[in-house]
Motif scaffolding. Structure first.
Motif, PDB file in Angstrom:
ATOM      1  N   ALA A 147      15.389  64.777  20.402  1.00 43.85           N
ATOM      2  CA  ALA A 147      15.374  63.378  19.959  1.00 43.85           C
ATOM      3  C   ALA A 147      16.102  62.482  20.962  1.00 43.85           C
ATOM      4  N   MET A 148      17.163  63.008  21.576  1.00 40.65           N
ATOM      5  CA  MET A 148      17.864  62.201  22.571  1.00 40.65           C
ATOM      6  C   MET A 148      17.006  62.041  23.829  1.00 40.65           C
ATOM      7  N   ALA A 149      16.344  63.121  24.232  1.00 34.21           N
ATOM      8  CA  ALA A 149      15.470  63.050  25.407  1.00 34.21           C
ATOM      9  C   ALA A 149      14.285  62.118  25.150  1.00 34.21           C
ATOM     10  N   GLU A 150      13.806  62.114  23.899  1.00 37.01           N
ATOM     11  CA  GLU A 150      12.628  61.307  23.552  1.00 37.01           C
ATOM     12  C   GLU A 150      12.964  59.832  23.367  1.00 37.01           C
ATOM     13  N   SER A 151      14.044  59.546  22.634  1.00 41.06           N
ATOM     14  CA  SER A 151      14.288  58.163  22.207  1.00 41.06           C
ATOM     15  C   SER A 151      15.708  57.681  22.405  1.00 41.06           C
ATOM     16  N   ASN A 152      16.565  58.543  22.981  1.00 39.33           N
ATOM     17  CA  ASN A 152      17.980  58.200  23.114  1.00 39.33           C
ATOM     18  C   ASN A 152      18.609  57.966  21.739  1.00 39.33           C
ATOM     19  N   PHE A 153      18.134  58.742  20.752  1.00 43.28           N
ATOM     20  CA  PHE A 153      18.620  58.662  19.369  1.00 43.28           C
ATOM     21  C   PHE A 153      18.397  57.281  18.757  1.00 43.28           C
ATOM     22  N   SER A 154      17.329  56.607  19.145  1.00 42.80           N
ATOM     23  CA  SER A 154      17.039  55.286  18.592  1.00 42.80           C
ATOM     24  C   SER A 154      15.796  55.347  17.719  1.00 42.80           C
ATOM     25  N   ALA A 155      15.951  55.008  16.436  1.00 45.91           N
ATOM     26  CA  ALA A 155      14.817  55.022  15.508  1.00 45.91           C
ATOM     27  C   ALA A 155      13.803  53.935  15.846  1.00 45.91           C
ATOM     28  N   LYS A 156      14.228  52.906  16.566  1.00 41.79           N
ATOM     29  CA  LYS A 156      13.328  51.790  16.868  1.00 41.79           C
ATOM     30  C   LYS A 156      12.640  51.934  18.227  1.00 41.79           C
ATOM     31  N   ALA A 157      12.855  53.067  18.896  1.00 44.15           N
ATOM     32  CA  ALA A 157      12.258  53.282  20.226  1.00 44.15           C
ATOM     33  C   ALA A 157      10.733  53.234  20.138  1.00 44.15           C
ATOM     34  N   TYR A 158      10.114  52.599  21.128  1.00 42.52           N
ATOM     35  CA  TYR A 158       8.654  52.454  21.157  1.00 42.52           C
ATOM     36  C   TYR A 158       8.190  52.582  22.601  1.00 42.52           C
ATOM     37  N   SER A 159       7.156  53.383  22.842  1.00 42.77           N
ATOM     38  CA  SER A 159       6.687  53.601  24.212  1.00 42.77           C
ATOM     39  C   SER A 159       5.386  52.849  24.468  1.00 42.77           C
ATOM     40  N   VAL A 160       5.043  52.702  25.744  1.00 43.15           N
ATOM     41  CA  VAL A 160       3.801  52.024  26.109  1.00 43.15           C
ATOM     42  C   VAL A 160       2.579  52.816  25.647  1.00 43.15           C
ATOM     43  N   LYS A 161       2.768  54.106  25.398  1.00 41.03           N
ATOM     44  CA  LYS A 161       1.663  54.940  24.916  1.00 41.03           C
ATOM     45  C   LYS A 161       1.526  54.885  23.392  1.00 41.03           C
ATOM     46  N   TYR A 176       1.136  64.844   9.878  1.00 37.15           N
ATOM     47  CA  TYR A 176       2.333  65.457   9.296  1.00 37.15           C
ATOM     48  C   TYR A 176       2.898  64.633   8.138  1.00 37.15           C
ATOM     49  N   GLY A 177       2.033  63.813   7.538  1.00 33.15           N
ATOM     50  CA  GLY A 177       2.378  63.157   6.276  1.00 33.15           C
ATOM     51  C   GLY A 177       3.164  61.870   6.378  1.00 33.15           C
ATOM     52  N   LEU A 178       3.245  61.270   7.563  1.00 34.83           N
ATOM     53  CA  LEU A 178       3.989  60.015   7.709  1.00 34.83           C
ATOM     54  C   LEU A 178       3.052  58.822   7.542  1.00 34.83           C
ATOM     55  N   ARG A 179       3.474  57.853   6.781  1.00 32.65           N
ATOM     56  CA  ARG A 179       2.691  56.635   6.579  1.00 32.65           C
ATOM     57  C   ARG A 179       2.885  55.688   7.766  1.00 32.65           C
ATOM     58  N   VAL A 180       1.783  55.130   8.255  1.00 32.78           N
ATOM     59  CA  VAL A 180       1.828  54.084   9.267  1.00 32.78           C
ATOM     60  C   VAL A 180       0.832  53.021   8.831  1.00 32.78           C
ATOM     61  N   ASP A 181       1.333  51.922   8.283  1.00 28.65           N
ATOM     62  CA  ASP A 181       0.446  50.863   7.802  1.00 28.65           C
ATOM     63  C   ASP A 181       1.114  49.503   7.971  1.00 28.65           C
ATOM     64  N   LYS A 182       0.616  48.505   7.251  1.00 26.19           N
ATOM     65  CA  LYS A 182       1.127  47.139   7.412  1.00 26.19           C
ATOM     66  C   LYS A 182       2.558  46.981   6.897  1.00 26.19           C
ATOM     67  N   TYR A 183       2.975  47.905   6.014  1.00 28.10           N
ATOM     68  CA  TYR A 183       4.271  47.753   5.364  1.00 28.10           C
ATOM     69  C   TYR A 183       5.349  48.684   5.918  1.00 28.10           C
ATOM     70  N   VAL A 184       4.948  49.881   6.301  1.00 26.17           N
ATOM     71  CA  VAL A 184       5.924  50.856   6.788  1.00 26.17           C
ATOM     72  C   VAL A 184       5.410  51.582   8.032  1.00 26.17           C
ATOM     73  N   ASP A 185       6.350  52.030   8.836  1.00 26.11           N
ATOM     74  CA  ASP A 185       6.042  52.942   9.941  1.00 26.11           C
ATOM     75  C   ASP A 185       7.062  54.064   9.832  1.00 26.11           C
ATOM     76  N   GLU A 186       6.662  55.139   9.128  1.00 26.28           N
ATOM     77  CA  GLU A 186       7.619  56.201   8.817  1.00 26.28           C
ATOM     78  C   GLU A 186       7.970  57.068  10.019  1.00 26.28           C
ATOM     79  N   ARG A 187       7.378  56.762  11.181  1.00 28.95           N
ATOM     80  CA  ARG A 187       7.845  57.402  12.410  1.00 28.95           C
ATOM     81  C   ARG A 187       9.277  56.952  12.702  1.00 28.95           C
ATOM     82  N   MET A 188       9.653  55.769  12.165  1.00 29.95           N
ATOM     83  CA  MET A 188      11.002  55.237  12.343  1.00 29.95           C
ATOM     84  C   MET A 188      11.926  55.621  11.187  1.00 29.95           C
ATOM     85  N   ASP A 189      11.394  56.379  10.228  1.00 28.07           N
ATOM     86  CA  ASP A 189      12.186  56.859   9.090  1.00 28.07           C
ATOM     87  C   ASP A 189      12.998  58.065   9.562  1.00 28.07           C
ATOM     88  N   LEU A 190      14.324  57.936   9.552  1.00 26.09           N
ATOM     89  CA  LEU A 190      15.206  58.978  10.101  1.00 26.09           C
ATOM     90  C   LEU A 190      14.970  60.337   9.470  1.00 26.09           C
TER      91      LEU A 190
END
Length: 407
Positions: free
Chosen positions: A92-106, A122-136
């Motif tokens: 997680a540190m290598a990927e995002s520097n431990f930041s839940a709000k990290a976002y890549s150009v890809k 893997y069951g995470l919701r990504v829609d107009k209201y939530v982006d559970e990729r940012m859910d810790l």
């Protein structure tokens, strides 16, 4: 001379003990990745680790650890629960520097940098209201399942880490081409069995794990308190009703809104998704007792919201008719200075009618009619064909009349 040696002896012994202890720990860390002890002498990894030490003396490393201080114990506990070595936390540190709000150009996002399609698998919701990729918590649960699947496929943790970076298909082809899954073989810079990025990635994760577990390194910094991280969870999960506002929770429980938002980055708006009866949010563990004492649900339904994206021809009047909400209320709620709308402009609609809420909930499902195709449904509802397939676990393009599709 003898006196000088006697004076220096305790220092020399303690330094030697510290080196021995640290070396033992580094060997243990390598073992967690299923890597042989000889990798300690890998020149690229050591150069990376030593240069990182210099860089992190400038607080980059410590600041990232400090910012994540509140949730790291929870993340480690989830990994342990799934049988994953806690050292893999440093992915997680290598990927995002431990930041839940990290976002890549890809378009990868969150602590574990999931792509939207993998996230949904893997069951995470990504829609107009939530982006559970940012859910810790939910993203760590998903990452744990993903890593376990990779480990089941390849049988070694270092291979799971490499596959996390370059994909299981690319790693499988690399192993087949090399006729070996040994790390020293796969890292051959001339044969280039795996991409250069992945050759550096596995070393970076290991280097970060070694630095993060180096007690002597931490003791010499102003962040010595990082050594005292408890294993107990420092955040708590609480259930709130649909449409609940973080600002309201903040006021009721006395949690600074900035801190509450930081723990709930997955909420795209100030409120929880209106299409679910309840939803989990996160608060500091020290506030759990106060939450139980002070929090209460509002019985009225005016804390339910809908996101409307303006289409061609939309205006405040026809939108207000659609949702049975005064156009002045919509205008005020969105702080609009005029009645003009732009194409694809997002409007938050406060719903105050139970029937409207029920009608809105049904918009997330679609009943297949005669003549419908995935492409026609995709165009009508502005959802990609691939998203419909993933959400409904469809293998191909065929759909039956009467089938209920989740959008």
């Amino acid at each position: 001379m003898k006196q000088i040696i006697l004076l220096l002896l305790p220092f020399l012994l303690s330094a030697n003990f510290a080196f021995s202890t640290n070396q033992t720990k580094e060997v243990s860390i390598l073992g967690s990745f299923d890597i042989e002890e000889s990798f300690m002498y890998d020149p690229v990894m050591n150069q990376m680790k030593n240069s990182n030490v210099e860089i992190y003396k400038e607080e980059h490393f410590f600041q990232a650890m400090d910012d994540a201080y509140l949730f790291i114990p929870t993340v480690k506990n989830i990994l342990t629960k799934h049988g994953i070595p806690p050292e893999l936390l440093f992915i997680a540190m290598a990927e995002s520097n431990f930041s839940a709000k990290a976002y890549s150009v890809k378009k990868a996002s969150g602590l574990w940098q999931f792509m939207p399609q993998t996230a949904r698998l893997y069951g995470l919701r990504v829609d107009k209201y939530v982006d559970e990729r940012m859910d810790l918590i939910k993203s760590t649960e998903a990452a744990s399942k993903y890593l376990n699947n990779l480990y089941a496929q390849f049988g070694k943790w270092y291979l799971a880490v490499i596959a996390y970076n370059c994909g299981s298909g690319k790693l499988s082809r690399a192993i087949q081409s090399a006729n070996s899954d040994e790390l020293s073989v796969l890292l051959d810079p001339e044969k280039t069995y795996i991409p250069k990025e992945s050759r550096l990635y596995i070393r970076r994760v290991i280097a970060l794990a070694m630095i993060g577990n180096d007690e002597q390194f931490l003791l010499k910094s102003e962040y010595e308190h990082l050594l005292n991280r408890a294993n107990a969870s420092s955040i708590s999960t609480v259930k709130v009703p649909s449409g609940e506002s973080l600002k309201r929770v903040s006021k009721l429980v006395g949690i600074p809104i900035a801190e509450l938002k930081n723990l709930n980055r997955h909420l795209k708006q100030d409120f929880t998704p209106p299409y679910l009866s309840s939803y989990d949010i996160y608060i500091p563990y020290v506030k759990l007792s106060e939450f139980k004492q002070k929090y209460f649900e509002e019985k009225k339904t005016n804390n339910i919201y809908k996101i409307h994206i303006a289409n061609k021809g939309d205006n405040l009047y026809n939108i207000s008719k659609k949702y049975n909400v005064s156009h002045n209320v919509i205008k005020d709620f969105n702080a609009l200075k005029s009645n003009k709308l732009t194409l694809n402009q997002k409007l938050i609609i406060p719903l105050d009618n139970k029937a409207n809420v029920e009608k809105m909930s049904s918009e997330f499902y679609y009943m297949v009619k005669k003549g419908d195709t995935l492409e026609s449904i995709s165009k009508e509802h502005r959802v990609s064909v691939q998203d419909i397939r993933v959400q409904n676990k469809l293998d191909g393009n065929s759909i039956k009349e009467g089938k209920k599709l989740k959008l």
